[in-house]
Scaffold this active site. Structure first.
Site, short mmCIF file in Angstrom:
data_model
loop_
_atom_site.label_atom_id
_atom_site.label_comp_id
_atom_site.label_asym_id
_atom_site.label_seq_id
_atom_site.Cartn_x
_atom_site.Cartn_y
_atom_site.Cartn_z
N ASP A 246 0.87 -1.16 0.00
CA ASP A 246 0.00 0.00 0.00
C ASP A 246 0.92 1.22 0.00
O ASP A 246 2.11 1.11 0.31
CB ASP A 246 -0.90 -0.03 1.25
CG ASP A 246 -1.81 1.17 1.32
OD1 ASP A 246 -2.32 1.62 0.27
OD2 ASP A 246 -2.02 1.69 2.44
N ASP B 37 -0.03 5.07 1.03
CA ASP B 37 -0.20 5.97 2.17
C ASP B 37 -0.11 5.21 3.48
O ASP B 37 -0.83 4.24 3.70
CB ASP B 37 -1.56 6.67 2.09
CG ASP B 37 -1.64 7.67 0.96
OD1 ASP B 37 -0.59 7.96 0.37
OD2 ASP B 37 -2.74 8.16 0.67
#
Length: 215
Positions: free
Chosen positions: A9, A11
């Site tokens: 991922d 963020d």
């Protein structure tokens, strides 16, 4: 080697843009007289832009909004957010993250991004990682947000590997759920780690090197 690829991922994992998101949504909400705080903001993590807007609009008590107006509001937020991202630079990439990525790459692993953000490639460019990853699956090539596994399944497809050969790295519980739904093992940092949402719940990003080698 326990895995052949790692899918990250963006963020909260590779970098932290949470505060930029919060400030952008806050400005949009304030412009509409909508109550918005950090508790509500925490519900938006790993959620698509339009779904995030619907969560914020739970606090809206004005006249009904058309779909066109909702798109305008989401676009307003994104414009504010993208402008703030110009502040990002390679200095925002921690030494621990960069060194871990380089170690994994040197060990022969494929590295990919699996993020719901439509700004993923811009952010990677700002961090000096524009061409670093073998594949980038993001909000521009998916129709379903986490906890649906689509973004991770597409990343695995891009690197030509089955989910069982890939490790997903997430900081949001919804992201960990997406990884598991797609048949991936999941390593968690941050909030997801504290919630025990992963197969591996890490105190630091650097623990990845031990996990992927099965050590």
């Amino acid at each position: 080697m326990k895995y052949k690829a790692v899918i990250f991922d963006l963020d909260g994992v590779i970098c932290t843009t949470d505060e930029y998101h919060y400030q952008a949504w806050k400005k949009m909400a304030d412009s509409m007289g909508i109550y918005f705080d950090r508790t509500i903001n925490n519900r938006l993590r790993g959620v698509s832009r339009m779904e995030s807007l619907e969560i914020i609009l739970e606090q809206y008590h004005g006249p009904a909004l058309s779909e066109e107006r909702k798109v305008e509001l989401a676009t307003m937020k994104n414009d504010i957010y993208r402008e703030s991202l110009h502040q990002l630079s390679p200095a925002d990439l921690s030494a621990e993250v960069k060194n871990t990525l380089d170690t994994l790459r040197a060990d022969g692993l494929k590295l990919a991004i699996g993020s719901s953000s439509k700004n993923t490639k811009f952010i990677l460019g700002q961090l000096g990682l524009g061409d670093y990853f073998d594949a980038v699956s993001d909000g521009n090539n998916i129709t379903r947000s986490k906890p649906d596994p689509e973004v991770f399944l597409k990343a695995a497809q891009m690197v030509g590997l089955a989910p069982a050969d890939c490790l997903v790295v997430e900081d949001a519980v919804s992201g960990a759920q997406a990884g598991h739904a797609g048949g991936f093992d999941v390593a968690c940092v941050g909030d997801a780690s504290k919630a025990g949402a992963g197969d591996y719940n890490m105190a630091s990003f650097g623990e990845l090197t031990r996990i992927v080698t099965g050590g």
